[in-house]
Design an enzyme around this catalytic site. Structure first.
Site, PDB file in Angstrom:
ATOM      1  N   LYS A 158      -1.836  -1.837  -5.563  1.00 59.50           N
ATOM      2  CA  LYS A 158      -2.715  -2.182  -6.678  1.00 59.50           C
ATOM      3  C   LYS A 158      -2.790  -1.105  -7.759  1.00 59.50           C
ATOM      4  CE  LYS A 158      -6.780  -3.826  -5.941  1.00 59.50           C
ATOM      5  NZ  LYS A 158      -8.133  -3.957  -5.404  1.00 59.50           N
ATOM      6  N   LYS A 214      -8.544  -5.905  11.640  1.00 58.28           N
ATOM      7  CA  LYS A 214      -7.393  -5.102  12.050  1.00 58.28           C
ATOM      8  C   LYS A 214      -6.630  -5.786  13.179  1.00 58.28           C
ATOM      9  CE  LYS A 214      -5.203  -1.492  10.807  1.00 58.28           C
ATOM     10  NZ  LYS A 214      -4.753  -1.343   9.425  1.00 58.28           N
ATOM     11  N   GLY A 272       0.809  -1.218   0.000  1.00 58.71           N
ATOM     12  CA  GLY A 272       0.000   0.000   0.000  1.00 58.71           C
ATOM     13  C   GLY A 272       0.836   1.258   0.000  1.00 58.71           C
ATOM     14  N   ALA A 273       1.958   1.249  -0.725  1.00 60.02           N
ATOM     15  CA  ALA A 273       2.894   2.373  -0.664  1.00 60.02           C
ATOM     16  C   ALA A 273       2.676   3.403  -1.764  1.00 60.02           C
ATOM     17  CB  ALA A 273       4.333   1.856  -0.733  1.00 60.02           C
ATOM     18  N   SER A 274       1.583   3.307  -2.506  1.00 62.54           N
ATOM     19  CA  SER A 274       1.359   4.279  -3.583  1.00 62.54           C
ATOM     20  C   SER A 274       0.837   5.611  -3.069  1.00 62.54           C
ATOM     21  CB  SER A 274       0.379   3.701  -4.614  1.00 62.54           C
ATOM     22  OG  SER A 274      -0.871   3.405  -4.020  1.00 62.54           O
ATOM     23  N   ARG A 275       0.360   5.632  -1.820  1.00 60.46           N
ATOM     24  CA  ARG A 275      -0.176   6.875  -1.257  1.00 60.46           C
ATOM     25  C   ARG A 275      -0.191   6.778   0.269  1.00 60.46           C
ATOM     26  NH1 ARG A 275      -4.802   4.273  -3.558  1.00 60.46           N
ATOM     27  NH2 ARG A 275      -4.532   5.560  -5.408  1.00 60.46           N
ATOM     28  N   GLY A 276      -0.556   7.882   0.912  1.00 62.28           N
ATOM     29  CA  GLY A 276      -0.806   7.897   2.352  1.00 62.28           C
ATOM     30  C   GLY A 276       0.376   7.512   3.218  1.00 62.28           C
ATOM     31  N   TYR A 294     -14.473  -5.022  10.969  1.00 62.40           N
ATOM     32  CA  TYR A 294     -13.245  -4.243  10.832  1.00 62.40           C
ATOM     33  C   TYR A 294     -12.294  -4.505  11.988  1.00 62.40           C
ATOM     34  CZ  TYR A 294     -10.030  -0.291  10.898  1.00 62.40           C
ATOM     35  OH  TYR A 294      -8.892   0.481  10.945  1.00 62.40           O
TER      36      TYR A 294
END
Length: 419
Positions: free
Chosen positions: A42, A172, A17-21, A168
């Site tokens: 993704k 988590k 998940g390193a494309s943002r945030g 959730y």
């Protein structure tokens, strides 16, 4: 701001998940040391609502001084993860650090959560974290300074964090259970830790959950990146810890955290899962300035009047609103209430001397608040803090979060009026 020390120079980080945030923020922090970053996410094509792709993130990593390997990866897919791991090893010679950041969220109750979303959260948060760890660990065992860092919370079994979004929380906490188990399983071989923010972090997910105004109550992802950097710079015997960003940075001499805020000085929204009891959460909120401290009135909505609890509440609201309240608020509220006293109500604090009543607001609402009618009565009688209601899932807010905070001033007036 925590200064880079160069300890991650030459290290290879595999970040999901390193494309943002938060994932990208951690990548950029390590890149400033000259680290190699595997961007496993993704998004290869631009998303209409979410900024950033694996390729734009890779460009930023290179610009910051690191080397980047963008890989299209759905962490629910074992073959895709395996291929990305193999490509990382071929490109950089190994993997030293795994950051399990990718996550999915839906703050909905059991009956309101479609199984498709349940499967998504369990598939990404729990299974994806476990699977990625399983495939990366053989390479971490060959590293001189191996780390796994999961972006997941301390395991807090207070039911308040389960009752409104069980799926959730289970998903988590699955990430946190990976830390608990793998830290012991690989003690002495790999450092395995968890990191969680003390307050809300401004991300695309937070904006989708809280609306445009929520950003003012958040910190930048840089605070997580700095805390992660500090953890990943430690030796491999530093393991099995469930860490909070503020605590990590204070241990490293960072006392002033205000520069991490989106709007320095603005009240901050505490994050999930960090209380020992609901009362402790309220105390934390008050310490952070997220809710004003006011005592429950000597007499309240506990004693129903002839018009019913919601009508009685609005009678009191109409009695305390005036031009000054309208001038300081400038917002129109719509309340969608469910439960025993369901219905739609409005509060106009934008025009004239204000107005309130049953039905749709006179013009489009700036903020829509959805909750059970019983919780609504508790909130306006001072027994339920709005921020706590929001964080525990009892209150859903769409629109300007700043206006939701301003509403607390009206509640304070109601309590001073001794309902």
């Amino acid at each position: 701001m925590l200064q880079n020390s160069g300890k991650l120079a030459g290290c290879t980080l595999f970040i999901t998940g390193a494309s943002r945030g938060i994932g990208k923020a951690i990548a950029l922090k390590a890149a400033r040391d000259g680290a190699n970053i595997v961007i496993a996410a993704k998004t290869a094509e631009p998303h209409p609502k979410l900024p950033g792709t694996i390729f734009t993130a890779a460009d930023e990593v290179e610009a910051a001084g690191g080397k980047a390997l963008p890989c299209v990866v759905d962490i629910r897919d074992e073959q895709q993860i395996g291929a990305a791991v193999q490509k990382a090893v071929e490109t950089f010679g190994g993997i030293d650090i795994l950051v399990n950041n990718a996550s999915a969220i839906s703050l909905t109750g059991t009956l309101e959560t479609p199984m498709k979303k349940v499967d998504l959260m369990l598939g990404i948060n729990l299974r994806g974290t476990y699977l990625t760890s399983k495939l990366v660990i053989p390479h971490l065992l060959k590293s001189r300074s191996p780390h796994i860092l999961n972006l997941s919370p301390p395991l807090n079994l207070n039911p308040v964090w389960f009752k409104n979004h069980t799926a959730y929380t289970m998903a988590k906490y699955g990430m946190s259970m990976c830390v608990l188990g793998m830290a012991e399983e690989f003690r002495g071989q790999i450092a395995v830790n968890a990191l969680w923010p003390k307050t809300a972090i401004q991300t695309a997910a937070m904006e989708m959950l809280g609306g445009e105004g929520v950003g003012k109550q958040c910190r930048k992802a840089d605070i997580i990146a700095d805390a992660a950097y500090a953890i990943l710079s430690k030796p491999k015997d530093y393991t099995g810890h469930f860490l909070v960003d503020e605590d990590v940075l204070r241990e490293h001499g960072i006392k002033d955290l205000d520069h991490y805020a989106i709007q320095p000085g603005h009240p901050l929204l505490p994050d999930f899962f960090l209380d020992e009891a609901p009362e402790s959460l309220v105390k934390q909120m008050e310490e952070h300035g997220a809710t004003p401290a006011f005592k429950p009135p000597s007499s309240s909505l506990d004693t129903p009047l002839s018009g019913g609890p919601i009508e009685n509440t609005f009678d009191i609201i109409r009695g305390v609103i005036n031009e000054d309240v309208v001038k300081s608020t400038q917002g129109i509220y719509r309340f969608d209430l469910s439960g025993e006293h369901s219905g739609v109500w409005f509060l106009d604090l934008k025009s004239g001397s204000g107005s309130a009543g049953k039905g749709e607001p006179p013009v489009k609402a700036d903020v829509v608040m959805t909750m059970d009618s019983i919780d609504f009565s508790k909130m306006f009688s001072g027994k339920l803090k709005p921020t706590m209601a929001f964080m525990s899932g009892k209150l859903r807010i769409k629109g300007d979060m700043t206006l939701a905070i301003k509403l607390e001033k009206l509640m304070g007036r109601m309590n001073k009026a001794k309902l």
